[in-house]
Design an enzyme around this catalytic site. Structure first.
Site, PDB file in Angstrom:
ATOM      1  N   ARG A   1      44.044  39.604  40.487  1.00  0.00           N
ATOM      2  CA  ARG A   1      43.153  40.751  40.288  1.00  0.00           C
ATOM      3  C   ARG A   1      43.773  42.031  40.829  1.00  0.00           C
ATOM      4  O   ARG A   1      44.204  42.900  40.085  1.00  0.00           O
ATOM      5  CB  ARG A   1      41.792  40.484  40.961  1.00  0.00           C
ATOM      6  CG  ARG A   1      40.655  41.421  40.508  1.00  0.00           C
ATOM      7  CD  ARG A   1      40.705  42.823  41.062  1.00  0.00           C
ATOM      8  NE  ARG A   1      40.649  42.869  42.521  1.00  0.00           N
ATOM      9  CZ  ARG A   1      40.775  43.980  43.224  1.00  0.00           C
ATOM     10  NH1 ARG A   1      40.993  45.148  42.600  1.00  0.00           N
ATOM     11  NH2 ARG A   1      40.738  43.957  44.542  1.00  0.00           N
ATOM     12  N   ASP A   2      43.854  42.159  42.140  1.00  0.00           N
ATOM     13  CA  ASP A   2      44.354  43.386  42.740  1.00  0.00           C
ATOM     14  C   ASP A   2      45.812  43.616  42.384  1.00  0.00           C
ATOM     15  O   ASP A   2      46.266  44.758  42.257  1.00  0.00           O
ATOM     16  CB  ASP A   2      44.181  43.311  44.266  1.00  0.00           C
ATOM     17  CG  ASP A   2      44.363  44.646  44.948  1.00  0.00           C
ATOM     18  OD1 ASP A   2      44.341  45.670  44.253  1.00  0.00           O
ATOM     19  OD2 ASP A   2      44.514  44.668  46.180  1.00  0.00           O
TER      20      ASP A   2
ATOM     21  N   HIS B   1      43.149  42.858  54.725  1.00  0.00           N
ATOM     22  CA  HIS B   1      43.836  43.083  53.452  1.00  0.00           C
ATOM     23  C   HIS B   1      44.768  44.272  53.631  1.00  0.00           C
ATOM     24  O   HIS B   1      44.319  45.414  53.695  1.00  0.00           O
ATOM     25  CB  HIS B   1      42.786  43.372  52.363  1.00  0.00           C
ATOM     26  CG  HIS B   1      43.357  43.747  51.027  1.00  0.00           C
ATOM     27  ND1 HIS B   1      43.109  43.004  49.899  1.00  0.00           N
ATOM     28  CD2 HIS B   1      44.118  44.789  50.627  1.00  0.00           C
ATOM     29  CE1 HIS B   1      43.707  43.575  48.866  1.00  0.00           C
ATOM     30  NE2 HIS B   1      44.331  44.673  49.288  1.00  0.00           N
TER      31      HIS B   1
ATOM     32  N   HIS C   1      48.387  46.559  52.694  1.00  0.00           N
ATOM     33  CA  HIS C   1      49.432  46.939  51.752  1.00  0.00           C
ATOM     34  C   HIS C   1      50.689  47.251  52.561  1.00  0.00           C
ATOM     35  O   HIS C   1      50.604  47.605  53.737  1.00  0.00           O
ATOM     36  CB  HIS C   1      49.000  48.151  50.920  1.00  0.00           C
ATOM     37  CG  HIS C   1      47.970  47.818  49.889  1.00  0.00           C
ATOM     38  ND1 HIS C   1      48.052  48.261  48.589  1.00  0.00           N
ATOM     39  CD2 HIS C   1      46.831  47.086  49.952  1.00  0.00           C
ATOM     40  CE1 HIS C   1      47.015  47.814  47.896  1.00  0.00           C
ATOM     41  NE2 HIS C   1      46.259  47.098  48.710  1.00  0.00           N
TER      42      HIS C   1
ATOM     43  N   CYS D   1      46.277  50.377  44.175  1.00  0.00           N
ATOM     44  CA  CYS D   1      45.026  50.885  43.626  1.00  0.00           C
ATOM     45  C   CYS D   1      45.312  51.960  42.581  1.00  0.00           C
ATOM     46  O   CYS D   1      46.012  52.940  42.875  1.00  0.00           O
ATOM     47  CB  CYS D   1      44.162  51.466  44.744  1.00  0.00           C
ATOM     48  SG  CYS D   1      42.622  52.212  44.165  1.00  0.00           S
TER      49      CYS D   1
ATOM     50  N   ASN E   1      50.505  45.222  47.591  1.00  0.00           N
ATOM     51  CA  ASN E   1      49.935  44.447  48.686  1.00  0.00           C
ATOM     52  C   ASN E   1      51.043  43.743  49.464  1.00  0.00           C
ATOM     53  O   ASN E   1      52.168  43.607  48.996  1.00  0.00           O
ATOM     54  CB  ASN E   1      49.000  43.365  48.129  1.00  0.00           C
ATOM     55  CG  ASN E   1      47.852  43.931  47.348  1.00  0.00           C
ATOM     56  OD1 ASN E   1      46.791  44.202  47.886  1.00  0.00           O
ATOM     57  ND2 ASN E   1      48.046  44.095  46.050  1.00  0.00           N
TER      58      ASN E   1
END
Length: 320
Positions: free
Chosen positions: A23-24, A215, A217, A248, A257
């Site tokens: 997803r991300d 989470h 990056h 993002c 990430n």
């Protein structure tokens, strides 16, 4: 696993990795990744021992075209025992689609900063929170847990520093809705070890009954250092992305990430059990690099583990 039998002093014995690459990781990719490749990615990661996935998102296909096949991706995944598939849902319509598709849990998300929330979801923070209450009711009725994510928890690209009080306030509001698993998102890689310590301790003091997920990056090269700081604070849940995919689309300079295989390698070497087979993870990282059509930032997929040996004739001998 490293030859080290026990975790480093102060570290937990085990850690859970939540894979967010499907997803991300993929959401910002301009090149369409076919549904079968997305399914193969998740199935490959399951084969390597990962059990927790942010598999897709039920957002507007106009906003994030890469996620337009969300339901088809879910239907193709080999859902073995212990595998949990979650999806991001921005509103009640997205939650309805996710429940119909058979998702295991839903993730609601908002930003700690007002400006990024308006840029990311085109809503005020209060409007976002108001909409989450309905999603939580839908989740409870369907027997689907709802998790909460807080973007820009360590800083905002538009506002700069984000006060701990803003993160704590959202966490309290989540908890009041029944959300007890909360992820702190480092949307543009602004986290540093002191900020990690400050936010973890602030949350634990204010809302001790929640489970913290971190989470990070690697935008400024300290993603794994921030994991180290989180481990020292006793946090055992970390989100990462295979190959270091991601960023993002609604924040400037938001690079990838932290990389799943790099994270597993570090945890292995520190004696922290993950249940993930690194030797099976690396080929999956290389496959998704081919699928997206450009080099990924992951380091281990290039260098291999430290004890991977090579024949003497693999390189030239110095002459002179």
């Amino acid at each position: 696993m490293s030859p080290s039998a026990a975790p480093l002093q102060g570290f937990p014995a085990k850690a859970t990795i939540i894979e967010v690459g499907p997803r991300d990781g993929l959401q910002s990719e301009p090149r369409w990744v076919p549904t079968e490749e997305k399914v193969a990615l998740v199935n490959g990661l399951i084969g390597a021992g990962l059990r927790h996935f942010e598999a897709t998102s039920f957002v507007s296909p106009r906003a994030v075209p890469q996620m337009r096949d969300a339901a088809d991706v879910l239907s193709g995944i080999d859902r073995q025992n212990g595998v949990e598939l979650t999806a991001l849902v921005p509103n009640a319509k997205g939650a309805e689609r996710a429940i119909e598709a058979g998702i295991d849990a839903m993730v609601v998300f908002m930003s700690a900063s007002e400006s990024h929330n308006r840029k990311n979801v085109n809503r005020s923070r209060e409007d976002s929170l108001a909409g989450f209450a309905e999603i939580c009711r839908m989740g409870e009725a369907a027997g689907k847990p709802v998790y909460g994510a807080i973007a820009t928890s360590f800083g905002c690209p538009f506002e700069g520093d984000v006060p701990v009080s803003a993160v704590v306030d959202i966490a309290r509001r989540y908890r009041d809705m029944g959300i007890t698993t909360i992820s702190l998102g480092d949307t543009t890689g602004m986290a540093t070890p002191p900020l990690v310590q400050e936010r973890c301790r602030g949350l634990r003091a204010a809302v001790p009954d929640i489970d913290i997920t971190l989470h990070f990056h690697n935008t400024r090269g300290v993603g794994l250092v921030c994991v180290y700081a989180g481990l020292m604070e006793g946090v055992t849940r970390y989100e990462s992305s295979i190959g270091g995919l991601g960023g993002c689309p609604f924040a400037p300079k938001a690079t990838g990430n932290i990389c799943t295989e790099d994270l597993v390698y570090m945890l292995d070497e520190c004696g922290v059990e993950t249940g993930v087979d690194l030797s099976r993870l690396i080929p999956t990282a290389r496959r998704i690099e081919t699928a997206v059509g450009h080099p990924l930032p992951g380091q281990l997929m290039k260098a291999g583990p430290r004890l991977e040996l090579h024949p003497m004739d693999a390189v030239a001998t110095a002459n002179g």
